[in-house]
Scaffold this motif. Sequence first.
Motif, mmCIF file in Angstrom:
data_model
loop_
_atom_site.group_PDB
_atom_site.id
_atom_site.type_symbol
_atom_site.label_atom_id
_atom_site.label_comp_id
_atom_site.label_asym_id
_atom_site.label_seq_id
_atom_site.Cartn_x
_atom_site.Cartn_y
_atom_site.Cartn_z
ATOM 1 N N LEU A 301 0.737 -1.124 -0.113
ATOM 2 C CA LEU A 301 0.078 -0.082 -0.044
ATOM 3 C C LEU A 301 0.769 1.307 0.020
ATOM 4 O O LEU A 301 0.556 2.123 -0.503
ATOM 5 C CB LEU A 301 -0.931 -0.067 1.155
ATOM 6 C CG LEU A 301 -2.199 -0.909 1.141
ATOM 7 C CD1 LEU A 301 -2.642 -1.057 2.561
ATOM 8 C CD2 LEU A 301 -3.153 -0.586 0.125
ATOM 9 N N LYS A 302 2.148 1.242 0.775
ATOM 10 C CA LYS A 302 2.743 2.446 0.872
ATOM 11 C C LYS A 302 3.510 2.396 -0.444
ATOM 12 O O LYS A 302 3.754 3.732 -1.108
ATOM 13 C CB LYS A 302 3.901 2.106 1.826
ATOM 14 C CG LYS A 302 3.393 2.368 3.390
ATOM 15 C CD LYS A 302 4.170 2.368 4.461
ATOM 16 C CE LYS A 302 3.672 2.787 5.772
ATOM 17 N NZ LYS A 302 4.679 2.906 6.684
ATOM 18 N N ALA A 306 -0.301 4.869 -0.974
ATOM 19 C CA ALA A 306 -1.163 5.144 0.129
ATOM 20 C C ALA A 306 -0.544 5.910 1.077
ATOM 21 O O ALA A 306 0.487 5.709 1.529
ATOM 22 C CB ALA A 306 -1.762 3.884 0.486
ATOM 23 N N GLU A 307 -1.426 6.875 1.505
ATOM 24 C CA GLU A 307 -1.174 7.749 2.772
ATOM 25 C C GLU A 307 -1.143 6.994 3.949
ATOM 26 O O GLU A 307 -1.840 6.054 4.019
ATOM 27 C CB GLU A 307 -1.984 9.012 2.827
ATOM 28 C CG GLU A 307 -2.154 9.972 1.676
ATOM 29 C CD GLU A 307 -0.680 10.673 1.482
ATOM 30 O OE1 GLU A 307 -0.075 10.738 2.438
ATOM 31 O OE2 GLU A 307 -0.318 11.046 0.395
ATOM 32 N N ASN A 308 -0.607 7.409 5.019
ATOM 33 C CA ASN A 308 -0.569 6.547 6.503
ATOM 34 C C ASN A 308 -2.122 6.675 6.780
ATOM 35 O O ASN A 308 -2.437 5.691 7.332
ATOM 36 C CB ASN A 308 0.291 7.423 7.282
ATOM 37 C CG ASN A 308 1.613 7.189 7.202
ATOM 38 O OD1 ASN A 308 2.055 6.027 6.564
ATOM 39 N ND2 ASN A 308 2.558 7.913 7.731
#
Lengths: 384, 229
Positions: A301-302, A306-308
Amino acid sequence: MNLAFKDIRFNVLRFLLTAVGVAFLMTASIGMVGLYRGIVADALLVIERIGADLWIVQGGRQGPFAEGSAVAGTMDRRAEGLSGVASARRFVQFSQQFPFAGRSLRASITGLDFPQDRGDWISLHSGRLLASGHLEAVADVSIGLRLGDMIRLGQDDYTIVGLARGMVDMGGDGLLFVTVNDAIAIAQRRTSEEVLLARASAGPAAANRSSVPQDSKIAAVLVALTPTADEAAVRRAVLAWGDANVLSRVDQRDLLLNQRLWRLRVQILAFTAVLLVVTGIVVSLIIYMLTMEKLHEIAMLKLIGAENSVIISMIAQQSFLIGAAGLVLGLGLSALIFPFFPRKVLILPADIALLGLAVAVICGFASLLGISRALKVRAQDVLS
Amino acid sequence: MSTTPILRLRDVTRHYRSGDSLVRALDGVSLEIHQGEVVGILGPSGSGKSTLLLIAGLLEPPTTGEVLMDGRTVATAQTDLDALRTFRRTHIGFIFQKANLIPFLTAVENVALALEIDSVRPREARAYAAHLLATLDLGHRLDNHPARLSGGEQQRVAVARALANAPRLLLADEPTAALDSVRGRQVIALFREIADRRQAAVAVVTHDPRALDLFDRTIELCDGRLGHG
């Protein structure tokens, strides 16, 4: 796209099993709180419902719910003579075991000052209230009697004319209502040997007395005040007698909750706290393990940017969903299981709300553990 | 071919400390990859291929040197790479030996997720993801979870995900290693097609000699240094 829901839907069995595990812990917590509420409700039942503004008890004592109390059998007459007193009733209560149909039953015999007090405050489930001054009884269903049953108490047979529900004493024994005079007769039950021993020691005149000293069986006098009565003045008047103490309904509540039941309250509260801590640890471990299982996906995801917040939201939502499902299932289990418990387990909406808040805090803490681990994952870990 | 390369590494080094010794994973590497170009990066294990890919993909900073995208310096030794997450999302697509699909999402959801993360509305993201998968002959597998897809199908879903945000640069690390020769060639051919059709630059780290003819050129790494194939 809600990743938490997607994951749960994909692993629905795992989620359900986890939620059931949490639900059992919730059920235990609900049970502990409910048990405490039940004990308090049972303890306060008579005080709240019997309709007395003041309790006149033995001088220098705190009344029948705290210690032994016996007042003169004519004290109700004295109380009636006071200005501001609308009515005065005698109160008798004691535990009794008696045989019935080959079983030994246990009840808390409670005297109604018939005909003044016909027991209108009793939660009647079936049958009727007392209609006669003698040999009739109204029993709580928890005692195990049915309408029409005949039970032998003292020297007499009593007919069960009514059944009540939820009428128990502080110890959980069902209340068995008879008239005060019948209650006194039952309390003064003596064996033939006792009578013979009394005659031998004091002559025929002592036959009516027990060899065992018998105090008055009247534990207290219940006073109802007129609407315009000065409660303080009535109190002063009773205290001036010298042989009586007087307690208000508030005093009785305080006595029960903060003295008689204090240790039990602290005990149950401590046990509930332990259960919640265990729940917290279990939920935290579950969320941490679920996060550990997904480290690769989190790295991916990162990697795709993707944002945290996406990752935090996924972990926190799962944590709260597990907690919410556990709470709902726990409530369902409680509703199914606790009615079969021998003591009243009272589940109050306010307690459920508090427990919900506790679960929310637990889930928040649990998700923090998972989130802190997830935030340490680097996008390049996807290659590992 | 435009004169400004999509990716440019300028004198990049990457050194690690291992106990008392210094490991030179990359040692003064410079390279350019232009749009429409498919470049194979070859070399033995430990030659620095993966490190090169991590630095080019803005996942690790160089020890010295700089990384430029479309002529703009985007990474040096001092760059906070976490702050480049959005840039990476919109400019670079990644494909690995393992497809690395999210197991609890279907094929179309795996692709749509990359778009939704980029603030595309869910319905539009799904529609475009379905279109992308259809172009990769996976139109009949949209609602299958990864566990229900073959290795080749999973890899094509990963390609679709990498393409979802229309990146200018596609980086692939051993994308054919888990595939048979036919599937392996198909994947490289797909990169070739993507580079031609989308004018993207594609860098493929590979050991696989079976599809070398599909690359525009190959570069070889040995002990962190560059030699051209």
